[in-house]
Design an enzyme around this catalytic site. Structure first.
Site, short mmCIF file in Angstrom:
data_model
loop_
_atom_site.label_atom_id
_atom_site.label_comp_id
_atom_site.label_asym_id
_atom_site.label_seq_id
_atom_site.Cartn_x
_atom_site.Cartn_y
_atom_site.Cartn_z
N GLU A 152 0.84 -1.19 0.00
CA GLU A 152 0.00 0.00 0.00
C GLU A 152 0.88 1.25 0.00
OE1 GLU A 152 -3.60 -1.90 2.69
OE2 GLU A 152 -2.02 -0.75 3.67
N ASP A 168 -4.82 -8.37 5.73
CA ASP A 168 -5.81 -9.28 5.14
C ASP A 168 -5.30 -10.71 5.03
OD1 ASP A 168 -7.50 -7.19 4.84
OD2 ASP A 168 -7.47 -7.12 2.66
#
Length: 399
Positions: A152, A168
């Site tokens: 990210e 996740d």
């Protein structure tokens, strides 16, 4: 197929909002900052795997708020309209470096993700609300049997924030880095030698259902471990896995006070928690109740949401994120003053986030984003610079 949401690559004060399945990150731009429109990202393939690698740079263009993708030169392309059911997205794949090679692309001022996949391209879809992220906790997700991962980042006029994330899932290992204006390089995310296989071995050896998080292909290839949040949501991990610890915390603070000092730069801002009638009430220094929490379940703990929701405010959110970190790291019984930033106390209770424990134990620098608020106490795997010269993404061995 539901969007996958992970912790943003930003400091604690960053505001977040969900847009089409991506967390967009509202960081104030610094007027006049000399951050170019694109920054080089050097991708090095040290995975040792033969076969192609595909790279994707997907996100929200900060200047327009539009969702889209960037090509390898950093040019932005807006997504076309999607449909219901979701329609295939345009092919945004960039051919990545072969094993032992490097390739440099340019990343624009985005809030988004850099995906990489081994062996085959990812299947992205568009709904009327925007891009649908891969959600491999869903057995019918078209990306379920692909080995892939993502980083990210946010690049804006204030600089670059780039992280590795396991919020996740834990999958194909990689590290991130940034070169500063003085030429020095900061990096994070590398695993210790043997850390990749060691992580899966640790889950397999952990009683209580933790091995159920591991996903494999039909040929036996290990693909990933789901986060415990998705494990609970899908039934792969028992829903009561944290109950014993939560009950002990609630019992302790029925007769003791939990003191939360959520801001490192504001040590005089404190909140005081006591359990009454199965609810933990927090008061400020005047004794006024400022927020309350019902006893959380494992879903709330692992996701830092629902009963531990953390709005982007100055009271409940900061208290909640501190509680969330304390529950995941199991520090709430050993230290009535939170956050506890002494890593020696983390994950010591038999009832803890064993997934996060196994990850942090195997990262070379001890840093990771193993749950949503793993940045409490600066335990996150994040690099940041206000004048980035170059970013790095290193694909590490699966060993």
């Amino acid at each position: 197929m539901l969007p996958s949401i992970t912790r943003p690559a930003l400091p604690l004060a960053a505001a977040t909002a969900l847009v089409g399945g991506l967390l967009t990150l509202a960081v104030p731009d610094r007027a006049g900052a000399a951050v170019p429109d694109t920054v080089p990202l050097k991708i090095t393939n040290n995975s040792g795997r033969s076969g192609p690698v595909y790279v994707y740079d997907l996100g929200t263009q900060l200047s327009s708020g539009q969702q889209g993708w960037a090509d390898e030169n950093g040019a932005f392309h807006a997504w076309p309209a999607g449909g219901n059911p979701p329609t295939p997205a345009p092919d945004a794949a960039i051919t990545g470096p072969a094993a032992g090679q490097s390739k440099t692309i340019r990343i624009p001022k985005f809030s988004g993700r850099v995906y990489f996949s081994y062996g085959q391209k990812l299947d992205f879809r568009l709904t009327t609300g925007g891009l649908v992220q891969p959600a491999v906790q869903n057995p019918s997700d078209p990306n379920r049997n692909i080995l892939f991962n993502w980083s990210e980042y946010t690049l804006n006029d204030s600089g670059l924030w780039l992280n590795s994330t396991q919020v996740d899932m834990f999958s194909a290992p990689y590290a991130v880095g940034v070169q500063r204006s003085d030429g020095s390089v900061s990096s994070t995310g590398h695993l210790k030698s043997g850390g990749y296989t060691g992580f899966f071995d640790a889950l397999r050896g952990q009683p209580g259902g933790w091995s159920g998080l591991i996903q494999t292909r039909s040929d036996g290839t290990v693909l990933r471990a789901l986060s415990p949040l998705y494990g609970v949501e899908t039934g792969a991990l028992p829903a009561n896995v944290m109950d014993d610890y939560v009950n002990r915390v609630w019992q302790k603070y029925a007769t003791a006070t939990l003191t939360v000092t959520p801001f490192g730069d504001r040590p005089d801002t404190k909140y005081y928690g006591r359990v009454s009638g199965n609810v933990m009430n927090f008061t400020d220094s005047s004794g006024a109740v400022v927020t309350s929490f019902q006893k959380p379940d494992a879903d709330s703990v692992f996701g830092c949401h629902k009963l531990l929701d953390a709005p982007n405010d100055q009271v409940r959110g900061p208290i909640s994120r501190t509680l969330c970190a304390g529950f995941n790291r199991s520090t709430l019984l050993v230290d009535p003053n939170q956050p506890d930033t002494s890593a020696a106390n983390f994950y010591q209770d038999p009832v803890t986030n064993q997934y996060a424990r196994a990850i942090h134990a195997r990262t070379a620098d001890g840093k990771a984003y193993a749950f949503a608020f793993d940045d409490v106490g600066n335990q996150e795997s994040l690099v940041h610079d206000g004048s980035p010269q170059q970013a790095y993404l290193t694909l590490d061995p699966l060993s």
